[in-house]
Scaffold this active site. Structure first.
Site, short mmCIF file in Angstrom:
data_model
loop_
_atom_site.label_atom_id
_atom_site.label_comp_id
_atom_site.label_asym_id
_atom_site.label_seq_id
_atom_site.Cartn_x
_atom_site.Cartn_y
_atom_site.Cartn_z
N HIS A 96 0.84 -1.19 0.00
CA HIS A 96 0.00 0.00 0.00
C HIS A 96 0.88 1.25 0.00
O HIS A 96 2.05 1.21 0.42
CB HIS A 96 -0.92 -0.01 1.21
CG HIS A 96 -1.99 -1.04 1.12
ND1 HIS A 96 -2.98 -1.16 2.06
CD2 HIS A 96 -2.25 -2.00 0.18
CE1 HIS A 96 -3.80 -2.13 1.71
NE2 HIS A 96 -3.37 -2.66 0.57
N GLU A 98 0.78 3.84 1.89
CA GLU A 98 1.21 4.21 3.25
C GLU A 98 2.40 3.36 3.68
O GLU A 98 3.35 3.86 4.29
CB GLU A 98 0.06 4.01 4.24
CG GLU A 98 -1.23 4.69 3.86
CD GLU A 98 -2.17 3.82 3.03
OE1 GLU A 98 -3.39 3.90 3.27
OE2 GLU A 98 -1.71 3.07 2.14
N CYS A 124 -5.99 1.15 5.45
CA CYS A 124 -6.58 -0.10 5.90
C CYS A 124 -6.10 -0.40 7.32
O CYS A 124 -5.24 0.29 7.86
CB CYS A 124 -6.21 -1.24 4.95
SG CYS A 124 -4.47 -1.76 5.09
N CYS A 127 -2.26 -1.06 7.52
CA CYS A 127 -1.52 0.21 7.47
C CYS A 127 -1.73 1.01 8.75
O CYS A 127 -0.81 1.67 9.23
CB CYS A 127 -1.94 1.01 6.25
SG CYS A 127 -1.38 0.30 4.68
#
Length: 170
Positions: A96, A98, A124, A127
């Site tokens: 991801h 992040e 999410c 993360c």
């Protein structure tokens, strides 16, 4: 002489008003949207930037790790397995945005304590745990994500989540 001072004082304000500069949250969020354009995910393009004291520390976008084929070559594993958005995050070739921003900061020895993460979507739950442990204290987003657990984690950990509407192009 008095009139010259008045003109000098008014001129910079008039210039700033004419420029219509974005506020800091909008500026950094737009940088996150720019980073998302580098994403290699076939389902969703996400970008993230991490900032501290109005200084850009790190950027990230979602896609496969270095040295691994991107989904445009292999196809989307999540699509093949019919995995809905927001579920089974581990079943994916990509990282991801992040995660990539946090990893890039770590790679170059940049501390993230008390930083702000700007992201095109709500992170999410995976993360969220990384963000909390990295010491990031605020998240500014322009879009949601179907992971209610992440919101619960942020609330419990005292991480502020702020929604800022994406600015239209000038």
């Amino acid at each position: 002489m008095k009139n010259e001072k008045k003109i000098k004082n008014k001129k910079p304000r008039a210039i700033n008003q004419a420029l219509k500069r974005p506020d800091w949250d909008t500026y950094f969020l737009e940088l996150a949207h720019l980073a998302s354009q580098r994403a290699t995910c076939l389902r969703r393009k996400v970008g993230a930037v991490i900032v501290k004291n109005r200084h850009l520390l790190s950027t990230g976008y979602n896609g496969a790790p270095k040295g691994i084929s991107h989904c445009d070559v292999t196809g989307c594993l999540r699509e093949k397995l019919n995995i809905p958005s927001g579920e089974n995050h581990e079943l994916c070739r990509g990282l991801h945005a992040e995660q990539n921003a946090i990893i890039q900061a770590a790679l170059y020895g940049v501390g993230l304590e008390k930083a702000t993460l700007y992201c095109t979507t709500l992170p999410c739950s995976i993360c969220a745990k990384m963000i909390i442990n990295a010491g990031i204290k605020e998240i500014v987003i322009s879009g949601g994500y179907p992971d209610r657990i992440a919101s619960e984690f942020f609330k419990e950990a005292g991480v502020r989540v702020k929604y800022v509407k994406k600015r239209r192009n000038n």
